[in-house]
Write a protein that holds these residues in place. Structure first.
Motif, PDB file in Angstrom:
ATOM      1  N   TYR A 199       9.357   3.250 -10.942  1.00 48.59           N
ATOM      2  CA  TYR A 199       8.662   2.045 -10.470  1.00 48.59           C
ATOM      3  C   TYR A 199       7.142   2.242 -10.483  1.00 48.59           C
ATOM      4  O   TYR A 199       6.637   3.359 -10.502  1.00 48.59           O
ATOM      5  N   PHE A 200       6.442   1.123 -10.432  1.00 51.33           N
ATOM      6  CA  PHE A 200       4.982   1.104 -10.355  1.00 51.33           C
ATOM      7  C   PHE A 200       4.639   0.209  -9.172  1.00 51.33           C
ATOM      8  O   PHE A 200       4.862  -1.004  -9.204  1.00 51.33           O
ATOM      9  N   LYS A 201       4.122   0.825  -8.079  1.00 57.74           N
ATOM     10  CA  LYS A 201       3.940   0.116  -6.814  1.00 57.74           C
ATOM     11  C   LYS A 201       2.543  -0.495  -6.722  1.00 57.74           C
ATOM     12  O   LYS A 201       1.536   0.199  -6.776  1.00 57.74           O
ATOM     13  N   LEU A 202       2.500  -1.806  -6.515  1.00 59.64           N
ATOM     14  CA  LEU A 202       1.259  -2.570  -6.402  1.00 59.64           C
ATOM     15  C   LEU A 202       1.130  -3.036  -4.959  1.00 59.64           C
ATOM     16  O   LEU A 202       2.075  -3.574  -4.382  1.00 59.64           O
ATOM     17  N   TYR A 203      -0.086  -2.881  -4.395  1.00 57.98           N
ATOM     18  CA  TYR A 203      -0.195  -2.991  -2.943  1.00 57.98           C
ATOM     19  C   TYR A 203      -1.056  -4.160  -2.477  1.00 57.98           C
ATOM     20  O   TYR A 203      -1.622  -4.905  -3.263  1.00 57.98           O
ATOM     21  N   THR A 204      -1.187  -4.247  -1.162  1.00 55.87           N
ATOM     22  CA  THR A 204      -1.617  -5.471  -0.485  1.00 55.87           C
ATOM     23  C   THR A 204      -2.994  -5.995  -0.880  1.00 55.87           C
ATOM     24  O   THR A 204      -3.205  -7.195  -0.939  1.00 55.87           O
ATOM     25  N   SER A 205      -3.943  -5.113  -1.095  1.00 57.57           N
ATOM     26  CA  SER A 205      -5.333  -5.567  -1.262  1.00 57.57           C
ATOM     27  C   SER A 205      -5.692  -5.975  -2.686  1.00 57.57           C
ATOM     28  O   SER A 205      -6.840  -6.340  -2.959  1.00 57.57           O
ATOM     29  N   LEU A 206      -4.745  -5.910  -3.603  1.00 51.87           N
ATOM     30  CA  LEU A 206      -5.041  -6.269  -4.992  1.00 51.87           C
ATOM     31  C   LEU A 206      -5.256  -7.764  -5.150  1.00 51.87           C
ATOM     32  O   LEU A 206      -4.618  -8.578  -4.479  1.00 51.87           O
ATOM     33  N   THR A 207      -6.146  -8.116  -6.053  1.00 56.43           N
ATOM     34  CA  THR A 207      -6.348  -9.524  -6.382  1.00 56.43           C
ATOM     35  C   THR A 207      -5.254  -9.995  -7.333  1.00 56.43           C
ATOM     36  O   THR A 207      -4.487  -9.188  -7.884  1.00 56.43           O
ATOM     37  N   GLU A 208      -5.186 -11.293  -7.542  1.00 55.66           N
ATOM     38  CA  GLU A 208      -4.202 -11.836  -8.480  1.00 55.66           C
ATOM     39  C   GLU A 208      -4.419 -11.282  -9.887  1.00 55.66           C
ATOM     40  O   GLU A 208      -3.456 -10.943 -10.584  1.00 55.66           O
ATOM     41  N   GLU A 209      -5.679 -11.146 -10.288  1.00 66.37           N
ATOM     42  CA  GLU A 209      -5.976 -10.596 -11.607  1.00 66.37           C
ATOM     43  C   GLU A 209      -5.520  -9.139 -11.712  1.00 66.37           C
ATOM     44  O   GLU A 209      -4.923  -8.729 -12.724  1.00 66.37           O
TER      45      GLU A 209
END
Length: 481
Positions: A199-209
């Motif tokens: 898996y590749f975990k993307l977290y809370t503070s990322l923007t939509e882009e």
């Protein structure tokens, strides 16, 4: 041919068959006398037996088992056998959270520590967790964990991992990464893939882009994008290609109807506190177009969920954790990790007043309705604890899903075959059937009657290896001394 010759031939055939059967089982183990629970078929089988050879279930049945000389015979009379438990959110390789200030700037790290990982791996097995999905951690430590379990150096559950969590500072260290260009995104995804991550975990503070770029990079390198999100809505994340959402905290303002959004941002101190964890549930309109569209997007894109209701419970009770983190259970979390977790929770609720806690605890029925609506819509869900090992927390998380209105068979499936399906393991584990991995947990009580029985683990089989559960737990605890 004379009749007595025919009888002699039949007798010889019978004797040869018996000898063959005996020979066939000399490298196999027999488990018999238990009540088999099959969550995926919602079937209960009394006086069941099964035979394990080379880590695989080869035969199953009811009543008198086949005769023969077995390598081992296990009398499981009075016990309840079901597929080994799957914790869909267990940070098996995570060390303690650490917060420090370097050159005037805060740094949050979660570095892996072998002794802590080995402790939690044993605790997982000791409580019947034979498979985990580790949604983020140092990918080098994750790969080392797999090697140690595969070689037999460590006792631990099979794990599918996400590597370094993609999150901006102050999160840093080996467990986090923050790419800033397409080349950096591809380089980080490739690194994690090369180390065997799933898996590749993307977290809370990322923007939509950034979220979109993360999904692109993950899929380009054969990784499954998963996400715990705040600013970006689950609707947008599903449209972008995120495949699994983490936590029952879809607190994006974009899911609050426009006429309530400004009030939500103000009341929740959005972006400045953890209050959205309860205010969102107060203000979301489950019958409104935005929530309806979110559910449609999840279903249309085949997105799965891991709700970790224990996280909501912890957040809502950080003023008094005694009723949530039970004293008798605390010993099953490594002391360093337990101390760090309590400190982290206290910091997460900074600025909360007694009124906030009262409102948060009052919102539970709304959380339950959230779960019910997702289940009714047919969104795939699995049980996850957000702990290091599952352990005793599996029983608690499963009980929270019962409290939310789900039936016991459904919850058991979410912790076994349903979770295996979501993880792409549904053809090899999560079920008791010939040809499946011998991942089995034996309980002293019936979880269909009381889900707390999940913690009453007597015996565990993982990949065919048989373990006395109490002995494994004691081995972990003794390592602390």
């Amino acid at each position: 041919m004379p009749r007595h010759f025919i009888l002699i031939l039949l007798l010889l055939a019978f004797l040869m068959s018996a000898c063959t059967a005996s020979q066939n089982y000399k490298d196999a183990d027999l488990y018999s006398g238990f009540t088999r629970l099959d969550p995926d078929r919602q079937k209960r089988v009394e006086d069941a037996w099964l035979i394990v050879r080379d880590g695989t279930i080869v035969e199953m049945g009811q009543g008198t088992p086949p005769q023969g000389d077995f390598a081992e015979r296990y009398d499981m009379s009075g016990l309840y056998g079901l597929p080994g438990l799957i914790d869909g959110h267990a940070h098996i390789t995570a060390g303690p959270h650490k917060l420090e200030v370097v050159d005037g700037a805060p740094r949050v790290t979660i570095e892996s520590v072998d002794a802590i990982t080995e402790f939690h791996a044993k605790i997982a097995i000791g409580f019947g967790v034979t498979t985990v999905r580790n949604p983020g951690g140092d990918p080098v430590a994750n790969a080392a964990y797999d090697e140690k379990v595969a070689s037999g150096e460590w006792i631990g559950p099979q794990a599918l991992h996400a590597g370094a969590v993609i999150q901006p500072p102050p999160f840093t260290g080996a467990a986090f990464a923050y790419p800033k260009s397409p080349e950096e995104w591809d380089r980080e995804a490739a690194r994690q893939a090369d180390l065997g991550m799933t898996y590749f975990k993307l977290y809370t503070s990322l923007t939509e882009e950034e979220l979109g770029e993360g999904v692109r990079a993950a899929k380009a390198h054969g990784l499954i994008p998963i996400a715990h999100l705040d600013a970006v809505s689950w609707t947008k994340a599903a449209d972008l290609g995120v495949e699994i959402m983490e936590h029952a905290l879809p607190t994006s303002p974009d899911l609050i109807e426009p006429d309530q959004r400004e009030a939500y941002l103000k009341d929740a101190s959005y972006g400045l506190s953890s209050k959205p964890a309860y205010v969102w549930f107060e203000m979301v309109d489950y019958d409104g177009p935005l929530f309806t569209e979110m559910v449609r997007a999840l279903k249309d894109h085949g997105v799965a969920l891991n709700l970790t209701l224990s996280v909501n419970e912890l957040i809502y009770n950080t003023d008094d954790l005694s009723g949530v983190l039970l004293e008798e259970d605390a010993k099953f979390t490594h002391p360093e990790s337990l101390t760090a977790m309590k400190q982290f929770l206290a910091g997460a609720a900074y600025g909360w007043t007694p009124e906030d806690y009262e409102r948060a605890r009052t919102v539970w029925p709304r959380v339950h309705e959230f779960v019910q609506r997702l289940e009714t819509a047919g969104i795939p869900m699995m049980i996850g604890t957000d702990s290091n090992s599952g352990g005793v927390y599996m029983a608690h998380e499963m009980a929270l899903h019962i409290d939310a209105g789900l039936d016991a068979w459904t919850v058991l499936d979410m912790a076994t075959g349903g979770a295996a399906d979501i993880m792409g393991l549904g053809d090899s584990t999560g079920r008791l059937a010939p040809g499946y991995e011998a991942d089995i947990v034996f309980l002293s009580a019936d979880p269909l009657t009381d889900m707390s029985a999940i913690r009453k683990v007597v015996h565990v089989v993982t990949d065919g290896m048989s373990h006395d559960a109490a002995a494994v737990r004691e081995s972990a605890l003794s390592s602390l001394n």
